[in-house]
Design an enzyme around this catalytic site. Structure first.
Site, PDB file in Angstrom:
ATOM      1  N   THR B 145       0.882  -1.155  -0.179  1.00 15.76           N
ATOM      2  CA  THR B 145      -0.074   0.144   0.125  1.00 15.76           C
ATOM      3  C   THR B 145       0.629   1.270  -0.164  1.00 15.76           C
ATOM      4  O   THR B 145       1.804   1.286   0.835  1.00 15.76           O
ATOM      5  CB  THR B 145      -0.860   0.042   1.167  1.00 15.76           C
ATOM      6  OG1 THR B 145      -1.579  -1.107   1.241  1.00 15.76           O
ATOM      7  CG2 THR B 145      -2.022   1.171   1.125  1.00 15.76           C
ATOM      8  N   GLU B 146       0.489   2.109  -0.971  1.00 18.30           N
ATOM      9  CA  GLU B 146       1.300   3.675  -0.952  1.00 18.30           C
ATOM     10  C   GLU B 146       2.870   3.281  -1.248  1.00 18.30           C
ATOM     11  O   GLU B 146       3.602   4.020  -0.733  1.00 18.30           O
ATOM     12  CB  GLU B 146       0.812   4.313   0.179  1.00 18.30           C
ATOM     13  CG  GLU B 146      -0.636   4.717   0.531  1.00 18.30           C
ATOM     14  CD  GLU B 146      -1.399   5.131  -0.672  1.00 18.30           C
ATOM     15  OE1 GLU B 146      -0.630   6.016  -1.539  1.00 18.30           O
ATOM     16  OE2 GLU B 146      -2.720   5.146  -0.632  1.00 18.30           O
ATOM     17  N   LEU B 147       3.245   2.106  -1.573  1.00 12.04           N
ATOM     18  CA  LEU B 147       4.624   1.840  -1.710  1.00 12.04           C
ATOM     19  C   LEU B 147       5.438   1.917  -0.475  1.00 12.04           C
ATOM     20  O   LEU B 147       6.699   2.119  -0.456  1.00 12.04           O
ATOM     21  CB  LEU B 147       5.375   2.845  -2.944  1.00 12.04           C
ATOM     22  CG  LEU B 147       4.720   2.464  -4.275  1.00 12.04           C
ATOM     23  CD1 LEU B 147       5.863   3.101  -5.347  1.00 12.04           C
ATOM     24  CD2 LEU B 147       4.666   1.201  -4.759  1.00 12.04           C
ATOM     25  N   TRP B 299       5.462   6.493  -1.097  1.00  8.26           N
ATOM     26  CA  TRP B 299       5.443   7.546  -2.408  1.00  8.26           C
ATOM     27  C   TRP B 299       4.697   8.838  -2.192  1.00  8.26           C
ATOM     28  O   TRP B 299       4.452   9.615  -3.044  1.00  8.26           O
ATOM     29  CB  TRP B 299       5.021   6.910  -3.819  1.00  8.26           C
ATOM     30  CG  TRP B 299       3.463   6.595  -3.611  1.00  8.26           C
ATOM     31  CD1 TRP B 299       2.757   6.605  -2.895  1.00  8.26           C
ATOM     32  CD2 TRP B 299       2.907   6.010  -4.899  1.00  8.26           C
ATOM     33  NE1 TRP B 299       1.348   6.146  -3.496  1.00  8.26           N
ATOM     34  CE2 TRP B 299       1.536   5.769  -4.511  1.00  8.26           C
ATOM     35  CE3 TRP B 299       3.643   5.277  -6.218  1.00  8.26           C
ATOM     36  CZ2 TRP B 299       0.938   5.059  -5.724  1.00  8.26           C
ATOM     37  CZ3 TRP B 299       2.600   4.773  -7.128  1.00  8.26           C
ATOM     38  CH2 TRP B 299       1.168   4.778  -6.833  1.00  8.26           C
ATOM     39  N   TRP B 309      -0.480   9.133   6.631  1.00  7.18           N
ATOM     40  CA  TRP B 309      -1.641   8.237   7.363  1.00  7.18           C
ATOM     41  C   TRP B 309      -1.595   8.128   8.713  1.00  7.18           C
ATOM     42  O   TRP B 309      -2.857   7.875   9.489  1.00  7.18           O
ATOM     43  CB  TRP B 309      -1.497   6.656   6.927  1.00  7.18           C
ATOM     44  CG  TRP B 309      -1.787   6.715   5.200  1.00  7.18           C
ATOM     45  CD1 TRP B 309      -2.867   6.752   4.458  1.00  7.18           C
ATOM     46  CD2 TRP B 309      -0.626   6.901   4.331  1.00  7.18           C
ATOM     47  NE1 TRP B 309      -2.661   7.077   3.050  1.00  7.18           N
ATOM     48  CE2 TRP B 309      -1.091   7.026   2.996  1.00  7.18           C
ATOM     49  CE3 TRP B 309       0.936   7.174   4.399  1.00  7.18           C
ATOM     50  CZ2 TRP B 309      -0.529   7.207   1.884  1.00  7.18           C
ATOM     51  CZ3 TRP B 309       1.422   7.128   3.342  1.00  7.18           C
ATOM     52  CH2 TRP B 309       0.976   7.228   2.041  1.00  7.18           C
TER      53      TRP B 309
END
Lengths: 409, 403
Positions: B145-147, B299, B309
């Site tokens: 997720t999200e690199l 990223w 987050w």
């Protein structure tokens, strides 16, 4: 640039946002090098209202000249309030009956007549009038001098009355808005109201959002109340009138208490709806959870903010809502109605429709329950309010002045 | 030889209803069917369908020389099935060309790697199963997720049997090194890392329509010159971006589709250039160096960390709350509740609570269904309270956690 301004008495002598707005704007203009001749209605009972001394002490308004005009008009005054004020003055000062107008409207006319004399004596490039009571004065001054007129709308009659305007007042308001070269509205919310209710060309209406004094020693009182030890405090502060939504606030208080017992509600202010709200609290069985402070001024206003965990402004129609910025300055987060100007300019605030009692309850209970939410809201809104000052609104007003002067040439 | 490796992220969260404190205990319907359907159909029309069509045409036109890869979150796939089945069909058409590779990720596009390894593994398995059943592919390359990436993740993913992984080519992990090579992580010598060339990727994804950018307007000619300039100091150009770049973030009238239509042909004009999928890239190239990455990189934003987050107190608290009840949810045996709990883990819910940059009202706002981060937190916590209540009714929660 020289401005002839028809304004209102300055704090702390007068209450409400209008006096504060005039004071702040005048200081901002003065700082930007604008010469202001400030025409100030001065009530005879208020001998302490020595404005010149006030600004002299601050030593910031060298280029401001004050012309006092004796009248018993005050902003937001109703026709009944005028009559009662007139009776008091007559008894107290044994004045003959012809010094002031027989009723509110006559007094407004008399004030406008006196404006002609001042307008002929003073030297200025532009006239700036604040709210409907001074619009007549502004129009007369323009007729005498031929200088452009900018009228400032801080609240429409529709805002003040919950949509039941006094026809006479709204006709004077319309006249001022219609005849002005340009209009300054204190929010897009107000601009839309002016357009909607008075059908004024929106291109003529310029929005200047209010700022706030960045450093007032009261902000740093650091007041904490013993009440906070056992309970969270939710504050209402404003006139207890239909415009400010105190009736919604009291219904919300009951609903919040259904979820959460350790909350106390403080209602600060006075107004015609106060008895009704006190009664309603009793009917709802929450009188022990609601404190009515009466009208607060000076440091007490800031103490009230500082002791509160959350300030709630459920106004049904709030042209700007400077008081919400004052709360943030005192490091107390805010919940404001979407029907307000301030909700346009503050991002870090809880926003609700004033009528949505359940949603207001939802937000209050959560912000009191979750410290992490309260902390983030408080930290970010306090940071955000630092960007407001008195210079930016003054600069925007000067832009409007220049546009009006260009247009009149 | 320079290989171009395109990877597109396809994701849509299950957005939450306006769930109020008055709903707690009365309503277990947490997700906004209507809004999710509306958004899915809107994005399908503006992005997924026209872009898939363009990709299919390009693959056919270039006779198998143009290749691309996708990672489609499980929650996005579910929403295609529910609200826009024609999008799923068009991905299947692309799959049939043999030029399209699908990667693995967590089914629920979650941050579980950072909070529960057990949950993380289960979500990867779920996604693997879904990709296999839809596309008959078994991915050997993983993207988190999200690199989000660090040493620990590399080791974990290697142990799960993957051969490759995607990560952000962030300056703070690469230093002077170029992203245009294969690397490995110190903790996972057998797992090849593909690092996003963020400059060239973001030229398309973020800057394409920015009139304030000195390179605007971005032409295919100019862009391919930049790509070719890498020839000699790198062998692999990883161009990673959100698929919604096409038609949704960059609207059609910016010329993004024309750009896309002409890009592969222009790249292939140079005989040294070709296209590879991630699994081809790791077969073709050997790592040049080892990277040692302790704290997670991602990223997102200029910080390239996880603060979008979990940077503020609300986010930390909300995430902790959701993983605090993991055992209780799993013990409840309530499959429906388990699935809802998982959908609540989707990273977007926490992204909406982000207060960074909020004063400036920037890019975060564009993707946010809430008026502000505080509303996002309030809605989320009300729902968590309802989940807790359900668990309490089953007499599970009391033994597991004290609230």
């Amino acid at each position: 640039m020289k401005v002839l301004m028809f304004g209102w008495e300055f704090p702390p002598f007068k209450t409400g946002g209008l006096g504060t707005a005039c004071y702040d704007l005048t200081r901002g203009l003065s700082y930007k090098g604008v010469d202001v001749t400030f025409v100030m209605p001065t009530t005879p009972g208020n001998a302490k209202a020595d404005f010149v001394k006030l600004i002299g002490a601050n030593n910031i308004c060298r280029n401001i000249k004050v012309r006092k005009v004796s009248t018993i008009l005050t902003p937001y005054m109703s026709s009944e309030a005028y009559s009662s004020e007139l009776r008091k003055i007559r008894i107290g000062h044994k004045l003959s009956s012809d010094v002031y107008g027989q009723n509110l409207y006559q007094e407004v006319m008399r004030y406008a007549e006196m404006a002609k004399i001042i307008a002929a004596q003073e030297d200025y490039d532009l006239i700036h009038a604040h709210d409907w009571m001074t619009y007549g004065a502004g129009i007369n001054a323009r007729n005498v001098s031929g200088k452009p007129l900018v009228v400032h709308i801080h609240a429409t009659e529709f805002d003040r009355t919950g949509g039941n305007p006094n026809p006479y007042i709204s006709s004077l308001e319309y006249q001022g808005l219609n005849e002005a070269d340009l209009i300054i509205a204190n929010s897009n919310f107000t601009k839309n109201n002016v357009r909607r209710h008075y059908n004024i060309n929106p291109d003529k209406i310029k929005v200047v959002h209010w700022g706030i004094d960045p450093d007032n020693p009261y902000y740093k009182l650091g007041y904490s109340s013993p009440m906070n030890r056992n309970e969270k405090i939710v504050l209402f502060l404003g006139r207890i009138t239909i415009q400010k939504g105190p009736d919604y606030f009291i219904e919300v208080a009951k609903k919040v208490l259904d979820f959460k017992k350790d909350v106390h509600f403080v209602i600060a202010g006075s107004g015609d709806m106060l008895p009704r709200i006190i009664e309603r609290a009793a009917e709802l069985g929450i009188s022990d959870k609601v404190t009515f402070t009466g009208f607060l001024k000076g440091a007490d206003v800031h103490r009230a903010f500082q002791m509160a965990d959350l300030y709630v402004m459920p106004s049904t129609s709030e042209p700007f809502g400077l008081v919400a910025l004052e709360s943030l300055k005192n490091n107390t987060p805010i919940l404001v109605s979407k029907q307000s100007g301030v909700s346009e300019v503050v991002h870090n605030a809880l926003k609700v429709d004033f009528w949505d009692i359940n949603e207001i309850t939802n937000k209050i209970v959560n912000v009191l329950n979750y410290e992490e939410l309260h902390d983030e809201l408080r930290k970010n809104s306090f940071e955000e309010v630092q960007k407001f000052d008195l210079i930016k609104p003054a600069e925007k007003c000067i832009d409007v002045y220049n546009e009006a002067i260009r247009g009149a040439m | 030889m320079v290989s171009m490796c395109f990877y597109f992220q396809v994701h849509q969260p299950f957005r939450l209803r306006n769930y109020s404190i008055f709903d707690i205990g009365k309503n277990t319907n947490y997700f906004d069917e209507k809004k999710n359907k509306e958004i899915m159909q809107k994005v399908a029309g503006k992005c997924y369908l026209p872009t898939n069509k363009t990709m299919l045409d390009l693959i056919n036109k270039h006779d198998g020389k143009f290749k691309i890869s996708y990672s489609i979150s499980g929650v996005a796939l579910e929403q295609f099935e529910k609200y826009a089945p024609q999008v799923l069909d068009s991905f299947m058409d692309l799959n049939d060309t043999g030029c399209v590779e699908f990667l693995n990720e967590t089914y629920h596009h979650s941050l579980s790697f950072l909070y529960s390894k057990e949950e993380f593994r289960e979500q990867i398995k779920l996604h693997q199963k879904k990709i296999k059943s839809l596309f008959k592919q078994t991915p050997i390359v993983f993207r988190n997720t999200e690199l989000i990436f660090n040493n620990e993740l590399a080791n974990f993913i290697q142990k799960m049997g993957y051969s490759g992984i995607l990560a952000e080519g962030a300056d703070n992990i690469l230093g002077w090194r170029s992203p245009n090579f294969i690397y490995t992580a110190k903790t996972a010598p057998g797992l090849k890392m593909l690092l996003k060339n963020y400059k060239l990727s973001d030229d398309i994804a973020f800057r394409f329509s920015n009139r304030g950018w000195k390179e605007w307007p971005l032409t295919v000619d100019k862009y391919v010159k930049w790509l070719n300039a890498a020839n000699g100091n790198g062998n692999l150009m990883n161009l990673f971006m959100d698929y919604e770049t096409f038609g949704e973030h960059q609207w059609e009238d910016t010329g993004i589709f024309d750009f896309l239509r002409h890009l592969p042909g222009e790249i292939l004009k140079h005989s040294d250039n070709n296209f590879v999928t991630p699994s081809e890239a790791i077969k073709k190239y050997e790592p040049v160096s080892e990277l040692d990455i302790h704290s997670p990189v991602s990223w997102a934003d200029v910080e390239r960390d996880t603060s979008a987050w979990d940077g503020n107190k609300m986010q930390k608290s909300a995430i902790n709350q959701i993983y605090l009840i993991e055992n209780a949810v799993k013990k409840s045996g309530d499959k429906n509740l388990l699935e809802k709990w998982r959908k609540l883990q989707t990273s977007d819910h926490f992204y909406y609570m982000c207060t960074k940059w909020f004063n400036d009202g920037d890019v975060h706002k564009y993707f946010n269904p809430y008026e502000n981060p505080y509303d996002a937190f309030i809605t989320f916590m009300n729902i968590i309270n309802d989940v807790n209540l359900r668990l309490g009714e089953k007499n599970i929660l009391k033994k597991e956690v004290v609230v």
